[in-house]
Design an enzyme around this catalytic site. Structure first.
Site, PDB file in Angstrom:
ATOM      1  N   LYS A  65       0.833  -1.208   0.000  1.00 40.75           N
ATOM      2  CA  LYS A  65       0.000   0.000   0.000  1.00 40.75           C
ATOM      3  C   LYS A  65       0.868   1.259   0.000  1.00 40.75           C
ATOM      4  O   LYS A  65       0.620   2.198  -0.752  1.00 40.75           O
ATOM      5  CB  LYS A  65      -0.903  -0.001   1.247  1.00 40.75           C
ATOM      6  CG  LYS A  65      -1.598   1.321   1.459  1.00 40.75           C
ATOM      7  CD  LYS A  65      -2.272   1.422   2.802  1.00 40.75           C
ATOM      8  CE  LYS A  65      -1.401   1.790   3.953  1.00 40.75           C
ATOM      9  NZ  LYS A  65      -1.194   3.208   4.231  1.00 40.75           N
ATOM     10  N   ASN A  66       1.897   1.265   0.832  1.00 44.11           N
ATOM     11  CA  ASN A  66       2.698   2.486   0.949  1.00 44.11           C
ATOM     12  C   ASN A  66       3.598   2.733  -0.258  1.00 44.11           C
ATOM     13  O   ASN A  66       4.202   3.793  -0.375  1.00 44.11           O
ATOM     14  CB  ASN A  66       3.548   2.451   2.228  1.00 44.11           C
ATOM     15  CG  ASN A  66       2.695   2.680   3.465  1.00 44.11           C
ATOM     16  OD1 ASN A  66       1.511   2.984   3.366  1.00 44.11           O
ATOM     17  ND2 ASN A  66       3.308   2.540   4.634  1.00 44.11           N
ATOM     18  N   ARG A  74      -4.361  10.663   4.895  1.00 45.71           N
ATOM     19  CA  ARG A  74      -3.324  11.684   4.990  1.00 45.71           C
ATOM     20  C   ARG A  74      -2.351  11.669   3.812  1.00 45.71           C
ATOM     21  O   ARG A  74      -1.813  12.690   3.421  1.00 45.71           O
ATOM     22  CB  ARG A  74      -2.526  11.398   6.262  1.00 45.71           C
ATOM     23  CG  ARG A  74      -2.694  12.383   7.311  1.00 45.71           C
ATOM     24  CD  ARG A  74      -1.688  12.114   8.396  1.00 45.71           C
ATOM     25  NE  ARG A  74      -0.884  13.290   8.610  1.00 45.71           N
ATOM     26  CZ  ARG A  74       0.254  13.526   8.033  1.00 45.71           C
ATOM     27  NH1 ARG A  74       0.764  12.644   7.215  1.00 45.71           N
ATOM     28  NH2 ARG A  74       0.904  14.629   8.276  1.00 45.71           N
ATOM     29  N   CYS A  82      -4.547  13.289  13.803  1.00 39.03           N
ATOM     30  CA  CYS A  82      -4.690  11.939  13.296  1.00 39.03           C
ATOM     31  C   CYS A  82      -4.641  11.012  14.487  1.00 39.03           C
ATOM     32  O   CYS A  82      -4.052  11.342  15.511  1.00 39.03           O
ATOM     33  CB  CYS A  82      -3.527  11.692  12.343  1.00 39.03           C
ATOM     34  SG  CYS A  82      -3.340  10.013  11.835  1.00 39.03           S
ATOM     35  N   ARG A  94       1.006  14.579  13.150  1.00 40.25           N
ATOM     36  CA  ARG A  94       1.863  14.231  12.020  1.00 40.25           C
ATOM     37  C   ARG A  94       1.991  15.456  11.139  1.00 40.25           C
ATOM     38  O   ARG A  94       1.273  15.608  10.157  1.00 40.25           O
ATOM     39  CB  ARG A  94       1.246  13.072  11.246  1.00 40.25           C
ATOM     40  CG  ARG A  94       1.143  11.822  12.079  1.00 40.25           C
ATOM     41  CD  ARG A  94       0.396  10.730  11.385  1.00 40.25           C
ATOM     42  NE  ARG A  94       1.187  10.055  10.375  1.00 40.25           N
ATOM     43  CZ  ARG A  94       0.777   8.979   9.714  1.00 40.25           C
ATOM     44  NH1 ARG A  94      -0.410   8.477   9.952  1.00 40.25           N
ATOM     45  NH2 ARG A  94       1.538   8.423   8.800  1.00 40.25           N
ATOM     46  N   PRO A  95       2.902  16.358  11.489  1.00 38.45           N
ATOM     47  CA  PRO A  95       3.017  17.586  10.712  1.00 38.45           C
ATOM     48  C   PRO A  95       3.558  17.334   9.301  1.00 38.45           C
ATOM     49  O   PRO A  95       4.057  16.248   9.005  1.00 38.45           O
ATOM     50  CB  PRO A  95       4.005  18.426  11.521  1.00 38.45           C
ATOM     51  CG  PRO A  95       4.757  17.461  12.359  1.00 38.45           C
ATOM     52  CD  PRO A  95       3.899  16.264  12.560  1.00 38.45           C
ATOM     53  N   LEU A 131       8.083  19.621   6.926  1.00 39.65           N
ATOM     54  CA  LEU A 131       9.295  19.334   6.148  1.00 39.65           C
ATOM     55  C   LEU A 131       8.992  19.285   4.644  1.00 39.65           C
ATOM     56  O   LEU A 131       9.828  19.683   3.825  1.00 39.65           O
ATOM     57  CB  LEU A 131       9.937  18.021   6.616  1.00 39.65           C
ATOM     58  CG  LEU A 131      10.287  17.990   8.116  1.00 39.65           C
ATOM     59  CD1 LEU A 131      10.764  16.618   8.545  1.00 39.65           C
ATOM     60  CD2 LEU A 131      11.358  19.037   8.427  1.00 39.65           C
ATOM     61  N   ASP A 172       5.138   0.575  11.957  1.00 36.99           N
ATOM     62  CA  ASP A 172       3.905  -0.064  11.488  1.00 36.99           C
ATOM     63  C   ASP A 172       3.784  -1.530  11.938  1.00 36.99           C
ATOM     64  O   ASP A 172       2.772  -2.168  11.670  1.00 36.99           O
ATOM     65  CB  ASP A 172       3.810   0.010   9.955  1.00 36.99           C
ATOM     66  CG  ASP A 172       3.459   1.406   9.474  1.00 36.99           C
ATOM     67  OD1 ASP A 172       3.146   2.271  10.314  1.00 36.99           O
ATOM     68  OD2 ASP A 172       3.492   1.644   8.241  1.00 36.99           O
ATOM     69  N   ILE A 205       8.841   6.926  16.603  1.00 37.03           N
ATOM     70  CA  ILE A 205       8.452   7.636  15.375  1.00 37.03           C
ATOM     71  C   ILE A 205       7.231   8.530  15.595  1.00 37.03           C
ATOM     72  O   ILE A 205       7.240   9.705  15.237  1.00 37.03           O
ATOM     73  CB  ILE A 205       8.177   6.654  14.206  1.00 37.03           C
ATOM     74  CG1 ILE A 205       9.357   5.696  14.010  1.00 37.03           C
ATOM     75  CG2 ILE A 205       7.856   7.417  12.911  1.00 37.03           C
ATOM     76  CD1 ILE A 205      10.610   6.280  13.428  1.00 37.03           C
ATOM     77  N   ARG A 216      -8.350  -0.334   4.936  1.00 40.24           N
ATOM     78  CA  ARG A 216      -7.568   0.727   4.290  1.00 40.24           C
ATOM     79  C   ARG A 216      -6.255   0.178   3.749  1.00 40.24           C
ATOM     80  O   ARG A 216      -5.723   0.687   2.762  1.00 40.24           O
ATOM     81  CB  ARG A 216      -7.242   1.833   5.301  1.00 40.24           C
ATOM     82  CG  ARG A 216      -8.423   2.675   5.678  1.00 40.24           C
ATOM     83  CD  ARG A 216      -7.989   3.842   6.513  1.00 40.24           C
ATOM     84  NE  ARG A 216      -6.862   4.529   5.866  1.00 40.24           N
ATOM     85  CZ  ARG A 216      -6.149   5.483   6.429  1.00 40.24           C
ATOM     86  NH1 ARG A 216      -6.417   5.872   7.650  1.00 40.24           N
ATOM     87  NH2 ARG A 216      -5.151   6.052   5.786  1.00 40.24           N
TER      88      ARG A 216
END
Ligand code: UD1
Length: 419
Positions: free
Chosen positions: A24-25, A94, A118, A123-124, A127, A307, A329, A399
């Site tokens: 997925k990622n 996101r 979230c 989770r900014p 960057l 994860d 993280i 998801r």
């Protein structure tokens, strides 16, 4: 509301074969990359999970056309008609932020909703934004939307203050069409980033240093079409490995990439599991009766993945002794722990640490899925809990996991998903 019902059994042994889906990622940035070209992109080994449909909806809103055949997607963004990612879609996923770099690079303009809070901590995206500003974009926040503009992005040197997977991906895509050379430092080393670089190269991007912390991208005027295979999902593979370890089972994982699983395999072996590589794409796990406690600390790749933290915590409830899980993280990524306590686990959370004391028998209960990996951990716990476990808000699982319940059923689990 999706719901999962599991009839658990403390003596369950999962046995059989499971085929691992595409990551997925890795597919989400690959789909976003289609915004960089007028030509066709063909993606193979695509997991047909909800996040993929969400980003495809977003692509369609922007004017892309796509078709899906089995696990392949053909995608074409001939003209970008609309440069906006709505709050509704960004809130649902996101990773929609991944369209920011490509839109800005190809169209000179992007309007993307700012993701809100979230379930797994703050989770900014500072960057991503600083990098694009350094490349010459003007970015402001208006009415909850990031408004970004740049006549032409210019190559420059950008050092990520902190490793960011999505930030690295966004800037790689932006740099591919920028003017001149962009040097990205302290890039994420995740296999999904490498998979994106490989795709961009096939599309005609000039990239050096793939798989390293410093990546150089020499911008080109245009990119073309490509056919690309999505790598196997290392988190799905890791989740099934934990399922094997947890149930003293005997599971063969096919279509996987063992070298992406090193940190997970190392920890599972230390905890007592017997893991063997059958060939370059196939792994067998045989769980042990005696699970040994293990401390884990999450860190960017090649470290232990955040994860997999929730799933590993479940395994440690069945180890004889105390394990310390440290999450470095994300803040507050322990929402699954409260639910595991309802099933009878003995876990204390303090700051970024969870202290898991085992071995505790689990007993089925009604629980709430709070995010994707938390849901996977609840499925694992439900398998070995006595009696029935009902997981509410189970859409989180869909998801990111393709056919999790069918794959578990094929291994002998009694699990049902309903909507
Ligand atoms: C990606 C993965 C997610 C995984 C995470 C970490 C996708 C679609 N999602 O998420 O499954 O859990 O990597 O491996 O690939 N950060 C900042 N500023 C930024 C960006 C990030 O401070 O601009 C912080 C985050 O808050 C977090 C850390 O950096 O603490 C890592 O985040 P990042 O690697 O960006 O995660 P994602 O790309 O969102």
């Amino acid at each position: 509301m999706a719901q999962i019902r599991i009839t658990g059994n403390p003596n369950l042994r999962l046995e059989g074969k499971v085929r691992i889906s595409g990551a997925k990622n890795a597919v989400l940035p690959a789909i976003a990359a289609s915004l960089l070209t007028r030509e066709k992109l063909r993606l193979k080994n695509v997991p047909l999970v909800k996040d993929v449909y969400t980003i495809l909806t977003l692509m369609k809103e922007m004017g892309a056309e796509y078709s899906i055949r089995r696990n392949s997607i053909t995608l074409q963004s001939r003209d970008i008609l609309h440069e906006e990612a709505s709050y509704e879609l960004v809130r649902a996923m996101r990773a929609s932020i991944l369209v920011l770099g490509p839109l800005l690079a190809r169209r000179g303009k992007a309007i993307v909703a700012l993701p809100g809070g979230c379930a797994i901590g703050s989770r900014p995206i500072d960057l991503h934004i600083h990098g694009l500003e350094k490349m010459g974009a003007t970015i402001s926040l208006q009415h909850g939307y990031i408004q970004a503009e740049a006549k032409k992005l210019r190559g420059t040197e950008i050092r990520f203050e902190k490793k960011t997977v999505g930030g690295t991906e966004n800037l790689l895509m932006a740099a591919a069409l920028a003017e001149g050379e962009t040097v990205l430092k302290n890039c994420s080393l995740e296999p999904e980033v490498i998979n994106l670089c490989d795709l961009l190269k096939k599309m005609g991007a000039r990239i050096e240093g793939i798989g390293q912390e410093t990546i150089r991208v020499m911008g080109v005027a245009e990119l073309g079409g490509a056919t690309h295979e999505i790598i196997p999902d290392r988190i799905e593979a890791g989740t099934f490995l934990v399922a094997g370890a947890l149930t003293g089972g005997n599971i063969v994982l096919t279509k996987t990439q063992p070298k992406h699983l090193t940190s997970i395999i190392d920890k599972l072996r230390l905890s007592g599991a017997d893991i063997s590589l059958i060939n370059s794409q196939t792994i067998r796990i045989r769980g042990s009766e005696n699970i040994r406690p293990q401390d884990i600390t999450t860190s960017p790749y090649p470290g232990f993945p955040t994860d997999m933290q929730a799933q590993f915590s479940v395994l440690m409830t069945q180890a004889r002794g105390t394990s310390i899980i440290t999450e470095t993280i994300f803040d507050r990524r322990f929402s699954h722990i409260n639910e595991l306590l309802r099933l009878g686990a003995n876990i204390d959370v303090s700051g970024d640490k969870a202290v898991v004391k085992g071995k505790t028998p689990l007993s089925g209960a009604e629980v709430l899925a709070t995010d994707l990996r938390a849901s996977a951990s609840l499925v694992l716990a439900g398998l070995i809990a006595s009696g029935e476990t009902v997981i509410n808000d189970a859409e989180h699982l869909e998801r990111g996991y393709e056919g999790m319940e069918e794959k578990m059923q094929a291994l002998g689990a009694i699990i049902e998903l309903s909507h």
